[in-house]
Scaffold this motif. Structure first.
Motif, mmCIF file in Angstrom:
data_model
loop_
_atom_site.group_PDB
_atom_site.id
_atom_site.type_symbol
_atom_site.label_atom_id
_atom_site.label_comp_id
_atom_site.label_asym_id
_atom_site.label_seq_id
_atom_site.Cartn_x
_atom_site.Cartn_y
_atom_site.Cartn_z
ATOM 1 N N GLU A 57 -12.399 33.110 26.617
ATOM 2 C CA GLU A 57 -12.521 34.537 27.113
ATOM 3 C C GLU A 57 -13.125 35.439 25.768
ATOM 4 N N LYS A 104 -6.943 36.166 27.352
ATOM 5 C CA LYS A 104 -6.084 35.006 27.930
ATOM 6 C C LYS A 104 -6.546 33.762 27.125
ATOM 7 N N SER A 105 -7.688 33.571 26.654
ATOM 8 C CA SER A 105 -7.961 32.282 26.018
ATOM 9 C C SER A 105 -8.960 32.705 24.773
#
Length: 197
Positions: free
Chosen positions: A102, A98-99
Motif C-alpha cells: 500500500e 496497512k502494508s
C-alpha cells in the motif's frame, strides 16, 4: 507530554516559517522578490523544514558549500496544511499503512514526501524527538513558488551571530536568539496520515 514525532514551528495566525539554505545566486533574488527564480530548480524536489536547528545541522550553520544563505520562508498556513494532507511518508510506517505494498503504491504517486528526522539542540546533539521535513515535488513546485509564499527573510546575519556565540561556548545566549518554535496542532486525520505520535 511531548510526543515522539510532532511538528514544532515558528508560526502565527496566517503563516508558518520554514527554512532552506541556498547559495547567493538563488538566495538574493528570492529575498528581493519573495519568490524563487532560476537557477533555483523547478524540476526537482524542494525540502522545507520548520526546525531551524535541524537546518543548522544540515547546513553546518550556513558554512557548507552552496548553503551559505539561510532563508526563512513564510508560507501561508492553508497551503502548508494542504501539503501535509497530500503527504506520503518516505518509509512504510506500519502504524500509518496497512502494508508495504500500500505504501509503495502511494509513494510512487506522491506529490509531497514527509520525512521524520532526529531533532537537534543548540549544541548540535541529536534529541529523542523527531522533526518533520516536507518534500515539495516538481509537480507542485510552481504552485509553491507562486502561491504559497508570503515572504522570504534573510536569516544569514542572525545565523552567523548565533553560531559565533556557540563557538564561544555561550550556548544560553545563542539559544535565546533562535526562532521560537512551538507545537503546531493539526486535525487528527492529518496527524494520523503523516505519523504524528
Amino acid at each position: 507530554m511531548s510526543k515522539h514525532q510532532e511538528i514544532r514551528a515558528h508560526y502565527d495566525n496566517k503563516t508558518i516559517t520554514v527554512y532552506q539554505a541556498y547559495n547567493k545566486l538563488i538566495a538574493l533574488p528570492a529575498i528581493k522578490n519573495n519568490k524563487f527564480e532560476a537557477p533555483f530548480s523547478f524540476t526537482r524536489m524542494a525540502w522545507i523544514k520548520p526546525s531551524y536547528l535541524w537546518l543548522m545541522e544540515r547546513s553546518n550553520w550556513g558554512t557548507k558549500n552552496n548553503q551559505d544563505y539561510i532563508l526563512g520562508i513564510k508560507l501561508k498556513r492553508i497551503f502548508w496544511e494542504k501539503a501535509l494532507q497530500m503527504g506520503i511518508l518516505t518509509d512504510p510506517d506500519h502504524l500509518v499503512y496497512k502494508s508495504g505494498l500500500e505504501w509503495e503504491q502511494k509513494f510512487k504517486e506522491a506529490k509531497v514526501h514527509i520525512q521524520w528526522d532526529p531533532e537537534r539542540n543548540i549544541e548540535g546533539s541529536k534529541l529523542q524527538e523527531r522533526t518533520i521535513q516536507v518534500g515539495i515535488s516538481r509537480f507542485l513546485i510552481e504552485e509553491y513558488n507562486n502561491e504559497w509564499i508570503e515572504e522570504i527573510i534573510d536569516l544569514t546575519p542572525l545565523t552567523k551571530k548565533i553560531n559565533q556565540l556557540r563557538k564561544q561556548g555561550k550556548y544560553s545566549e545563542a539559544k535565546r536568539l533562535v526562532p521560537k518554535e512551538r507545537i503546531y496542532s493539526l486535525p487528527e486525520v492529518i496527524e494520523k496520515r503523516i505519523g504524528v505520535r
